[in-house]
Design a protein around this motif. Structure first.
Motif, PDB file in Angstrom:
ATOM      1  N   SER A 344       1.738  28.964  -3.226  1.00 47.59           N
ATOM      2  CA  SER A 344       2.758  29.890  -2.718  1.00 47.59           C
ATOM      3  C   SER A 344       3.686  30.212  -3.879  1.00 47.59           C
ATOM      4  N   TRP A 345       4.238  31.428  -3.859  1.00 46.76           N
ATOM      5  CA  TRP A 345       5.061  31.888  -4.973  1.00 46.76           C
ATOM      6  C   TRP A 345       6.364  32.476  -4.461  1.00 46.76           C
ATOM      7  N   ALA A 346       7.442  32.181  -5.166  1.00 41.23           N
ATOM      8  CA  ALA A 346       8.747  32.769  -4.858  1.00 41.23           C
ATOM      9  C   ALA A 346       9.462  33.056  -6.169  1.00 41.23           C
ATOM     10  N   PHE A 347      10.061  34.213  -6.267  1.00 44.65           N
ATOM     11  CA  PHE A 347      10.898  34.569  -7.413  1.00 44.65           C
ATOM     12  C   PHE A 347      12.379  34.332  -7.118  1.00 44.65           C
ATOM     13  N   GLU A 348      12.728  34.256  -5.839  1.00 47.40           N
ATOM     14  CA  GLU A 348      14.111  34.021  -5.420  1.00 47.40           C
ATOM     15  C   GLU A 348      14.096  33.115  -4.195  1.00 47.40           C
ATOM     16  N   ASN A 349      15.156  32.334  -4.024  1.00 46.80           N
ATOM     17  CA  ASN A 349      15.419  31.676  -2.752  1.00 46.80           C
ATOM     18  C   ASN A 349      16.891  31.278  -2.696  1.00 46.80           C
ATOM     19  N   HIS A 350      17.256  30.496  -1.700  1.00 49.17           N
ATOM     20  CA  HIS A 350      18.654  30.143  -1.460  1.00 49.17           C
ATOM     21  C   HIS A 350      19.216  29.204  -2.516  1.00 49.17           C
ATOM     22  N   ASP A 351      18.375  28.631  -3.360  1.00 46.53           N
ATOM     23  CA  ASP A 351      18.823  27.699  -4.395  1.00 46.53           C
ATOM     24  C   ASP A 351      18.847  28.310  -5.791  1.00 46.53           C
ATOM     25  N   ALA A 352      18.242  29.480  -5.957  1.00 48.81           N
ATOM     26  CA  ALA A 352      18.040  30.030  -7.299  1.00 48.81           C
ATOM     27  C   ALA A 352      18.727  31.387  -7.437  1.00 48.81           C
ATOM     28  N   PRO A 353      19.256  31.678  -8.618  1.00 45.16           N
ATOM     29  CA  PRO A 353      19.946  32.958  -8.818  1.00 45.16           C
ATOM     30  C   PRO A 353      19.015  34.150  -8.610  1.00 45.16           C
ATOM     31  N   ARG A 354      19.598  35.261  -8.197  1.00 42.02           N
ATOM     32  CA  ARG A 354      18.839  36.488  -8.002  1.00 42.02           C
ATOM     33  C   ARG A 354      18.083  36.852  -9.281  1.00 42.02           C
ATOM     34  N   ALA A 355      16.809  37.211  -9.113  1.00 40.40           N
ATOM     35  CA  ALA A 355      15.942  37.435 -10.268  1.00 40.40           C
ATOM     36  C   ALA A 355      16.403  38.620 -11.109  1.00 40.40           C
ATOM     37  N   VAL A 356      16.890  39.688 -10.480  1.00 41.31           N
ATOM     38  CA  VAL A 356      17.307  40.852 -11.271  1.00 41.31           C
ATOM     39  C   VAL A 356      18.530  40.537 -12.125  1.00 41.31           C
ATOM     40  N   SER A 357      19.272  39.498 -11.773  1.00 41.92           N
ATOM     41  CA  SER A 357      20.417  39.081 -12.589  1.00 41.92           C
ATOM     42  C   SER A 357      20.004  38.131 -13.700  1.00 41.92           C
ATOM     43  N   ARG A 358      18.847  37.498 -13.551  1.00 39.62           N
ATOM     44  CA  ARG A 358      18.357  36.557 -14.566  1.00 39.62           C
ATOM     45  C   ARG A 358      17.476  37.227 -15.597  1.00 39.62           C
ATOM     46  N   TRP A 359      16.685  38.210 -15.170  1.00 40.01           N
ATOM     47  CA  TRP A 359      15.529  38.619 -15.947  1.00 40.01           C
ATOM     48  C   TRP A 359      15.621  39.993 -16.597  1.00 40.01           C
ATOM     49  N   CYS A 360      16.721  40.695 -16.452  1.00 40.80           N
ATOM     50  CA  CYS A 360      16.820  42.005 -17.096  1.00 40.80           C
ATOM     51  C   CYS A 360      18.285  42.380 -17.269  1.00 40.80           C
ATOM     52  N   THR A 361      18.526  43.415 -18.045  1.00 41.08           N
ATOM     53  CA  THR A 361      19.877  43.916 -18.234  1.00 41.08           C
ATOM     54  C   THR A 361      20.280  44.772 -17.041  1.00 41.08           C
ATOM     55  N   LEU A 414      29.512  24.675 -15.419  1.00 41.41           N
ATOM     56  CA  LEU A 414      28.232  24.663 -16.121  1.00 41.41           C
ATOM     57  C   LEU A 414      27.043  24.930 -15.205  1.00 41.41           C
ATOM     58  N   THR A 415      27.205  24.744 -13.910  1.00 39.39           N
ATOM     59  CA  THR A 415      26.128  25.016 -12.968  1.00 39.39           C
ATOM     60  C   THR A 415      26.397  26.335 -12.276  1.00 39.39           C
ATOM     61  N   LEU A 416      25.426  27.246 -12.329  1.00 40.15           N
ATOM     62  CA  LEU A 416      25.585  28.529 -11.665  1.00 40.15           C
ATOM     63  C   LEU A 416      25.580  28.316 -10.155  1.00 40.15           C
ATOM     64  N   SER A 417      26.594  28.809  -9.492  1.00 39.88           N
ATOM     65  CA  SER A 417      26.748  28.573  -8.062  1.00 39.88           C
ATOM     66  C   SER A 417      25.591  29.145  -7.255  1.00 39.88           C
ATOM     67  N   ARG A 418      25.098  28.337  -6.332  1.00 37.74           N
ATOM     68  CA  ARG A 418      24.103  28.837  -5.385  1.00 37.74           C
ATOM     69  C   ARG A 418      24.736  29.778  -4.366  1.00 37.74           C
ATOM     70  N   ASP A 419      26.046  29.743  -4.253  1.00 38.54           N
ATOM     71  CA  ASP A 419      26.720  30.661  -3.328  1.00 38.54           C
ATOM     72  C   ASP A 419      26.445  32.114  -3.675  1.00 38.54           C
ATOM     73  N   GLY A 420      26.232  32.402  -4.965  1.00 37.52           N
ATOM     74  CA  GLY A 420      26.036  33.777  -5.386  1.00 37.52           C
ATOM     75  C   GLY A 420      24.767  34.413  -4.873  1.00 37.52           C
ATOM     76  N   VAL A 421      23.801  33.585  -4.439  1.00 34.32           N
ATOM     77  CA  VAL A 421      22.572  34.114  -3.853  1.00 34.32           C
ATOM     78  C   VAL A 421      22.585  33.968  -2.330  1.00 34.32           C
ATOM     79  N   ARG A 422      23.640  33.353  -1.812  1.00 35.69           N
ATOM     80  CA  ARG A 422      23.736  33.098  -0.372  1.00 35.69           C
ATOM     81  C   ARG A 422      24.737  34.016   0.327  1.00 35.69           C
ATOM     82  N   THR A 423      25.286  34.975  -0.392  1.00 31.26           N
ATOM     83  CA  THR A 423      26.257  35.868   0.233  1.00 31.26           C
ATOM     84  C   THR A 423      25.594  36.679   1.342  1.00 31.26           C
ATOM     85  N   PRO A 424      26.366  37.111   2.334  1.00 27.26           N
ATOM     86  CA  PRO A 424      25.776  37.762   3.509  1.00 27.26           C
ATOM     87  C   PRO A 424      24.950  39.001   3.193  1.00 27.26           C
TER      88      PRO A 424
END
Length: 550
Positions: A344-361, A414-424
């Motif tokens: 199974s594959w996931a690029f995003e979930n509730h624990d990981a930052p949004r992929a478009v914010s990690r992987w591109c400008t 130092l730890t990127l908040s998981r809240d940023g991917v959990r917003t409504p």
């Protein structure tokens, strides 16, 4: 963006759901699963927190995406120290999410819409407010005394060994009642269950049976390779320097003894036996760690263990490169005669930052979001789409004073908040995004409100419509849905592979960079999908092609 549907007379085979072998395949093989984080999906009562009735209200939207199932993150009774992953009653609904009647209505409506329902199961630990732990901590000779991992202190009073918590500090907390330490891989409010104890195994299997009898179609199994420890409590060895930043003591160790105990495979087999009592149940394990593939293979080998597993390969990857993708996919491919399950594959979930914010400008996000989604839906295995990923949501910035995530608070900044991917979830472009009539539990950014579902519904060229198209193609083309993956190669920024269903193939080409690629030779095959203007001769920035090959 080309949205041409595959003609009926293409050489790509019958649709996956009607092809000759469809009745022999389990429903989940090749499935697309939509993850719902219930606190943030839809609030039905105005308290600012999403709930089960809210999910039911929005199931038509989910079904229209073209996914096969939903996975709902924890909604069980909990003090919410880790927002539901600290379970105080495995068979109870937390009042913030509603009632058991609300859950039953959700399952019924999902099934009416043709959606399977997967729920989280958290077997590595409970809340410290669970009745089992309340009994266990009373003394050393009560019936549940050995249901958790307890150990005497060293002679000098220090913890039993050097194991560290994921959230920072020792994985041991002193309890004055028993004059012992108890283990916790995560928060101190999440004491570790002793999965070596057969009574504990029976108890969690009874929980699984409870929800299966309630009508669920399977489980996502949280932190499963953390669920059994080395009973000798040997010290973990130090981790060699590998260039990665270390913000927690946990990062300084190889977790040789605190997780991945081989005895957990027998528990997995017991769980599978319970699931086999019910038709069509799907099990997918979350397997974390620095070297998770051995556990993923072991937990999914053969027909008597779990169906699938996934890890954090992509979820925490700092960049999406062709070489990294090829290496990651290769770890799941099997040699002749080898067994190892279905990925199974996931690029995003509730624990990981949004992929478009990690992987591109920021300026590349519209194009990148399309190629990323095209890659995800072309992978062999099951694909998991996290709520809002189909809208291209970005990682929200949450100021310290509004943080809810215990890990981010403990390790700030130092730890990127998981809240940023959990917003409504932004349903509409209004102040509260159509999520609630009250104040949302986390702030919503204007940037994500501008990507609201209603806004994209009105735009035929939006990522939402594009995602629906991708999922429909994946379901319609057997090679993409359940075919094998062959000839995966990386050449600079160019990733290529083929999906093969025996009678037809699809060749997939992806440019994972912001620079165009001129192909040395024209790509052969009928264009099934063109992303960002790609053609047989050239892949523009973040361009991609799916090509049908007879």
């Amino acid at each position: 963006m080309t949205l041409d549907h595959t003609p009926a007379d293409t050489p790509l085979g019958e649709p996956a759901e009607t092809s000759p072998d469809s009745s022999a395949r389990p429903w989940w093989q090749g499935a697309a699963i939509y993850q719902i984080y219930p606190r943030s999906f839809q609030d039905s009562n105005g308290d600012g927190v999403g709930d089960l009735a809210g999910i039911t209200r929005r199931l038509d939207y989910v079904a229209a995406l073209g996914v096969d199932a939903i996975w709902i993150s924890p909604f069980f009774t909990s003090p919410m120290r880790d927002f539901g992953y600290d379970v105080a009653d495995y068979c109870g609904i937390d009042p913030v999410f509603g009632t058991m009647a609300d859950f039953d209505a959700l399952v019924a409506r999902a099934h009416e819409l043709g959606l399977k329902v997967l729920i989280d199961q958290v077997y590595a630990h409970t809340s410290d407010l669970h009745a089992w732990f309340a009994d266990s901590r009373q003394n050393r000779d009560n019936p549940k005394a050995d249901w958790y991992v307890w150990q005497d202190p060293n002679e000098d009073g220090t913890p039993p060994n050097n194991w560290q918590s994921v959230f920072g500090g020792p994985a041991w907390t002193w309890d004055a009642r028993r004059r012992q330490y108890y283990m916790h891989t995560f928060l101190k409010e999440q004491p570790q269950l002793n999965m070596h104890n057969p009574e504990v195994q029976d108890a969690v299997l009874a929980v699984a049976r409870f929800w299966l009898e309630r009508g669920v179609d399977g489980f996502r199994l949280d932190a499963l390779n953390h669920a059994m420890h080395d009973p000798e409590l040997r010290n973990n060895p130090p981790a060699p320097e590998d260039g990665r930043a270390r913000s927690r003591p946990f990062d300084y160790q190889i977790k040789k003894y605190s997780q991945s105990h081989p005895g957990m495979v027998a528990v997995v087999e017991k769980l599978r036996a319970v699931c086999d009592e019910f038709p069509g149940v799907h099990t997918v394990a979350e397997i974390g760690g620095d070297h998770p593939q051995a556990d993923r293979r072991a937990y999914t080998a053969g027909d008597h263990r779990l169906n699938s597993a996934y890890g954090f390969d992509f979820l925490y990857a700092p960049a999406l490169t062709a070489g990294f993708v090829a290496e990651t996919l290769a770890r799941w491919e099997l040699a002749p005669g080898e067994t190892g399950g279905w990925p199974s594959w996931a690029f995003e979930n509730h624990d990981a930052p949004r992929a478009v914010s990690r992987w591109c400008t920021p300026e590349d996000r519209p194009a990148f979001a399309r190629v990323k989604m095209a890659l995800l839906t072309a992978l062999r295995g099951n694909v998991i789409v996290y709520q809002g990923e189909e809208l291209g949501l970005v990682q929200d910035e949450i100021p310290f004073e509004q943080l809810q995530d215990p890990e981010a608070i403990a390790n700030w900044p130092l730890t990127l908040s998981r809240d940023g991917v959990r917003t409504p979830f932004p349903w509409e472009e209004t102040a509260s995004g159509g999520f609630t009539t009250g104040a949302p539990w986390l702030p919503m950014s204007g940037e994500n409100l501008a990507r609201a579902a209603a806004v994209q519904e009105a735009d035929s060229e939006s990522l939402l419509h594009f995602t629906r198209h991708l999922l429909s193609l994946r379901k319609a083309i057997p090679a993409l849905h359940h075919g094998s993956l062959i000839d995966c190669t990386a050449d600079g920024s160019l990733l290529t592979f083929e999906r093969d269903a025996g009678t037809a193939r699809v060749r997939c080409l992806f440019n994972l960079s912001a620079e165009p690629i001129d192909l040395p030779e024209p790509a052969e095959g009928m264009i099934v999908l063109s992303v960002n203007g790609a053609d047989h001769d050239r892949l523009p920035a973040y361009g991609a092609l799916w090509l049908g090959i007879a």
